[in-house]
Design an enzyme around this catalytic site. Structure first.
Site, PDB file in Angstrom:
ATOM      1  N   TYR A 140       0.820  -1.212   0.000  1.00 45.20           N
ATOM      2  CA  TYR A 140       0.000   0.000   0.000  1.00 45.20           C
ATOM      3  C   TYR A 140       0.857   1.265   0.000  1.00 45.20           C
ATOM      4  CZ  TYR A 140      -4.736  -1.768   0.922  1.00 45.20           C
ATOM      5  OH  TYR A 140      -5.973  -2.340   0.825  1.00 45.20           O
ATOM      6  N   LYS A 187       2.712 -15.313   2.208  1.00 43.73           N
ATOM      7  CA  LYS A 187       2.979 -16.045   0.962  1.00 43.73           C
ATOM      8  C   LYS A 187       4.483 -16.297   0.938  1.00 43.73           C
ATOM      9  CE  LYS A 187       1.602 -17.696  -3.045  1.00 43.73           C
ATOM     10  NZ  LYS A 187       0.715 -18.882  -3.170  1.00 43.73           N
ATOM     11  N   ASP A 243      -6.591  -6.819   4.171  1.00 37.59           N
ATOM     12  CA  ASP A 243      -7.710  -6.140   3.519  1.00 37.59           C
ATOM     13  C   ASP A 243      -8.613  -7.184   2.845  1.00 37.59           C
ATOM     14  OD1 ASP A 243      -9.214  -3.972   2.450  1.00 37.59           O
ATOM     15  OD2 ASP A 243      -8.240  -4.324   0.526  1.00 37.59           O
ATOM     16  N   ASP A 247     -12.741  -8.678   4.130  1.00 31.28           N
ATOM     17  CA  ASP A 247     -13.994  -8.692   3.342  1.00 31.28           C
ATOM     18  C   ASP A 247     -14.498 -10.125   3.193  1.00 31.28           C
ATOM     19  OD1 ASP A 247     -13.569  -5.941   2.916  1.00 31.28           O
ATOM     20  OD2 ASP A 247     -14.454  -6.044   0.913  1.00 31.28           O
TER      21      ASP A 247
END
Ligand code: IPM
Ligand code: MN
Length: 352
Positions: A140, A187, A243, A247
């Site tokens: 980000y 990851k 993020d 959701d």
């Protein structure tokens, strides 16, 4: 107690959910003799229109001066057409960075089993986990840009040991008073930043012998959250993965509109629902105010107002049980408006 709260109404459904939240906070103030002073702070698309900046310096200063910030949501589809211009979302990122809100806490609790979740009911019993999302680093905030006359683009993902340590410590401390389990999602089979996360977090875990630590790759975690959500206690992860997983996790609870969050820094904090500005619902009195109301309950806890937080959450739970709910969580023929949900919760608190 006197508390000065900066309020960012934001865009889309923001003003509507903030209105109900302030109504509920005022009922808490009356009931327990507190003095909450609210200061409206300009941000998002309204600030772009007025001052050409989605997070003007004056707004940041106001937030930094207050005891806490209550933030709803920003974003407007009209900025989608100019992908290289200013966006309301940039304002939120700038504020998180300037307030150094590195730890975003997103509790995923199934209050009561609602029919709207597409996940089978037997998977949903006892779901109770929290996502600790790093909020001021990673892809980000790394350098981004274009090369080759705009035909090549890059976003740089960077993390330092210190950035990982400070949120890692918070996640382990929180695990001690919960189910004592931290799952680091990354990851690490591909990304170097993930390998650094593993190294640093393994090291921290040595100081917490009573907390189990396990590791999951993000792709696997995305599957496990739906297949076996009960297995999680604290999910610790970077900015981007957090993020996405938050959701996804909201599907378990029935609606993104239900979920709150707290963004914590060293001495500043902001409380923000995880939903976006939902422009399609703007002005229709159908938006779910509970994500924002529950964020204010996390703010009460941060102020040390535990009784107040408990009564607010009891009121929310009761509103859901009594089916005083917006149409995202019950059949729209039986649903209540945004305002009716706020009114119900306000009355419930005042009548206790
Ligand atoms: C969130 C939002 C923001 C984010 C957007 C609006 C920039 O999706 O808080 O989850 O990606 O952090
Ligand atoms: Mn998001």
């Amino acid at each position: 107690m006197i508390k000065n709260i900066s309020v960012i109404e934001g865009d889309g459904i923001g003003p509507e959910v903030i209105k109900e939240t302030i109504k509920v906070l005022n009922s808490i103030a009356i009931k327990y003799g507190h003095d909450f002073h609210y200061k409206n702070v300009l941000a998002g698309s309204k600030a772009i229109e007025k001052l050409g900046d989605p997070m003007p310096e004056e707004s940041i200063e106001n937030c930094l001066k207050s005891d806490a910030v209550l933030f709803s949501c920003i974003g407007d589809p009209k900025y989608d057409h100019n992908p290289r211009g200013k966006r309301p979302e940039d304002g939120l990122l700038k504020l998180r960075k300037r307030m150094n809100l590195y730890c975003n806490i997103r509790p995923i609790i199934v209050f009561s089993i609602l029919d709207k979740s597409p996940v089978k009911k037997e998977f949903l019993n006892q779901v109770d986990f929290v996502i600790y999302r790093e909020l001021t680093g990673g892809i980000y905030f790394g350098e981004k840009g274009r090369n080759k006359n705009g035909e090549e683009a890059y976003d740089y993902c960077i993390y330092s040991k210190t950035e990982i340590e400070r949120i890692g410590e918070m996640a382990f401390k929180a695990a001690l008073s919960r189910k004592k389990k931290v799952t680091l999602v990354d990851k690490a089979n591909v990304l170097e930043t993930s390998r650094l996360w593993r190294e640093v977090i393994k090291n921290i875990s040595l100081d917490y012998p009573n907390v189990d630590l396990d590791f999951l790759y993000i792709d696997n975690a995305a599957m496990q959250i739906i297949m076996n959500p009960k297995k999680f206690d604290i999910i610790l992860t970077d900015n981007m993965f957090g993020d996405i997983l938050s959701d996804e996790s909201s599907v378990l609870t029935s609606s993104l509109g239900l979920l709150p969050s707290a963004s914590i820094g060293n001495n500043k904090s902001m409380f923000e629902p995880i939903h976006g500005s939902y422009p399609q619902a703007k002005g229709k009195n159908i938006a779910n105010p509970l994500g924002c109301i529950l964020s204010s309950s996390m703010m009460l806890e941060y102020f040390g107002m535990h009784k107040e937080k408990n009564i607010l959450e009891k009121a929310v739970k009761n509103s859901i049980e009594k089916k005083i709910c917006t149409p995202d969580i019950i059949d729209s023929k039986l649903s209540s408006t945004t305002e009716e949900v706020g009114n119900y919760i306000e009355k419930y608190i005042l009548n206790q």
